[in-house]
Write an enzyme that holds these catalytic residues in place. Structure first.
Site, mmCIF file in Angstrom:
data_model
loop_
_atom_site.group_PDB
_atom_site.id
_atom_site.type_symbol
_atom_site.label_atom_id
_atom_site.label_comp_id
_atom_site.label_asym_id
_atom_site.label_seq_id
_atom_site.Cartn_x
_atom_site.Cartn_y
_atom_site.Cartn_z
ATOM 1 N N GLY A 1 0.820 -1.197 0.000
ATOM 2 C CA GLY A 1 0.000 0.000 0.000
ATOM 3 C C GLY A 1 0.854 1.248 0.000
ATOM 4 N N CYS A 2 0.267 2.363 -0.428
ATOM 5 C CA CYS A 2 1.037 3.613 -0.546
ATOM 6 C C CYS A 2 1.448 4.146 0.825
ATOM 7 C CB CYS A 2 0.247 4.643 -1.330
ATOM 8 S SG CYS A 2 -1.436 4.928 -0.746
#
Length: 344
Positions: free
Chosen positions: A147-148
């Site tokens: 995930g970012c």
């Protein structure tokens, strides 16, 4: 030249994959799909691609059959069955959703409210953070793109937890992201009049990336890692800035800690540890696959402050996925990703 395909090509992450892969020297973008724009050309959805590509959005099976490498840019819960098909054809899938990011099914259920749909194939998956898993990425057939937010926080903390320099139970992560992190779908919070000239926190009682972050950091630490994480929406298009507050175990000198970071990331081409006195800034990583990390100390207390910045669409999503592909296929790790951030 390897043929690549994208399932979910018309979301923000999907079209960023299109843009980057069209410029990659070692691959050909062969096929794309989209549920929302099936049978439409990608340049009719995104005018910036006019005269560059007119690939038409096909069905998922067609993308799998035509491609050697498949990128899935889909909401969680949709990639496991696709990955099963790619495994059966001995093809590589890189999932930019959350289906394979967490290895413990109980932790996944806690944060996503469901069990694995195809539990057996998770044994073939590797968490695609190249800075810690490069060797396993090379042999994996399923790569879970992080995930970012998770990427920014994990990269900011990994040298500390690996070296036992901080308390693993006293970590506060304050992260701010541009509006593209919410995806292309419409919502009230991302309307211009709601987010312009504003700054708002969301999912304050628990963001799903917490489970991912804690599992990854714990795997690199002597102790269980627990974080307090609050994300915020910035009125900008792209970028993440994570400010991480930690408590030092032995109040080490800042210079020593800085050297720990430099050594830890010395063979990581996309992580840049800034000089002491410099501060990571979204402007300096935008449109690139770089993560900038700066290290600071509250000299009144034994507190260490880490700032980690990256572009949520590139190192936080599409760029890191291509970095993983490069490693898995034996290409130069930086191939297609030598993007220099603009000065302004």
């Amino acid at each position: 030249m390897k043929k690549v395909g994208i399932i979910g090509s018309t979301g923000y992450v999907g079209v960023e994959l299109v843009r980057l892969l069209l410029n990659h020297p070692e691959v050909k973008l062969e096929a794309i799909s989209s549920q929302s724009f099936k049978n439409q050309s990608i340049d009719s959805v995104y005018m910036n691609l006019k005269g560059i590509t007119s690939l038409v959005c096909e069905d998922e099976d067609s993308v799998i059959n035509k491609s050697d490498v498949i990128f899935t840019a889909l909401p969680h819960g949709l990639s496991e069955k696709i990955a099963l098909k790619t495994l059966e054809q001995n093809k590589l899938v890189i999932d930019l959703g959350a289906d394979f990011r967490i290895t413990d099914e109980n932790i996944y259920e806690e944060w996503y409210g469901k069990k694995f749909d195809v539990a057996d194939i998770h044994d073939f998956a590797t968490y695609g953070l190249p800075e810690i898993n490069k060797d396993t990425i090379k042999t994996s057939k399923i790569i879970a793109n992080p995930g970012c937010y998770a990427t920014s926080i994990e990269l900011g903390l990994l040298p500390l937890v690996a070296s036992n320099l901080i308390s693993t139970k006293d970590i506060i992560c304050d992260s701010k992201s541009g509006a593209t992190g919410a995806g292309r779908g419409l919502s009230l919070s991302t309307h211009f009049t709601e987010c312009n000239e504003s700054l708002s926190a969301y999912k304050i009682d628990g963001h799903r990336h917490i489970g991912e972050i804690e599992e990854v950091l714990t795997s690199q630490s002597r102790d269980t890692v627990e974080i307090c994480f609050t994300p915020h929406l910035l009125p900008i298009n792209r970028g993440i800035l994570s400010t991480i507050y930690t408590k030092l175990n032995n109040n080490e000198d800042l210079e020593i800690i800085h050297s720990v970071y430099k050594i830890y990331y010395e063979n990581c081409p996309f992580v840049k540890v800034l000089d002491l006195g410099e501060s990571a800034n979204i402007k300096n990583i935008k449109y690139s696959n770089y993560c900038h990390i700066s290290i600071h100390k509250d000299f009144r207390k034994d507190r260490l402050i880490i700032i980690s910045c990256l572009d949520n669409m590139i190192k936080g999503a599409a760029g890191q996925a291509i970095q993983n592909m490069n490693i898995a296929l034996g290409f130069e790790e930086t191939a297609g990703l030598n993007l220099i951030p603009p000065a302004f």
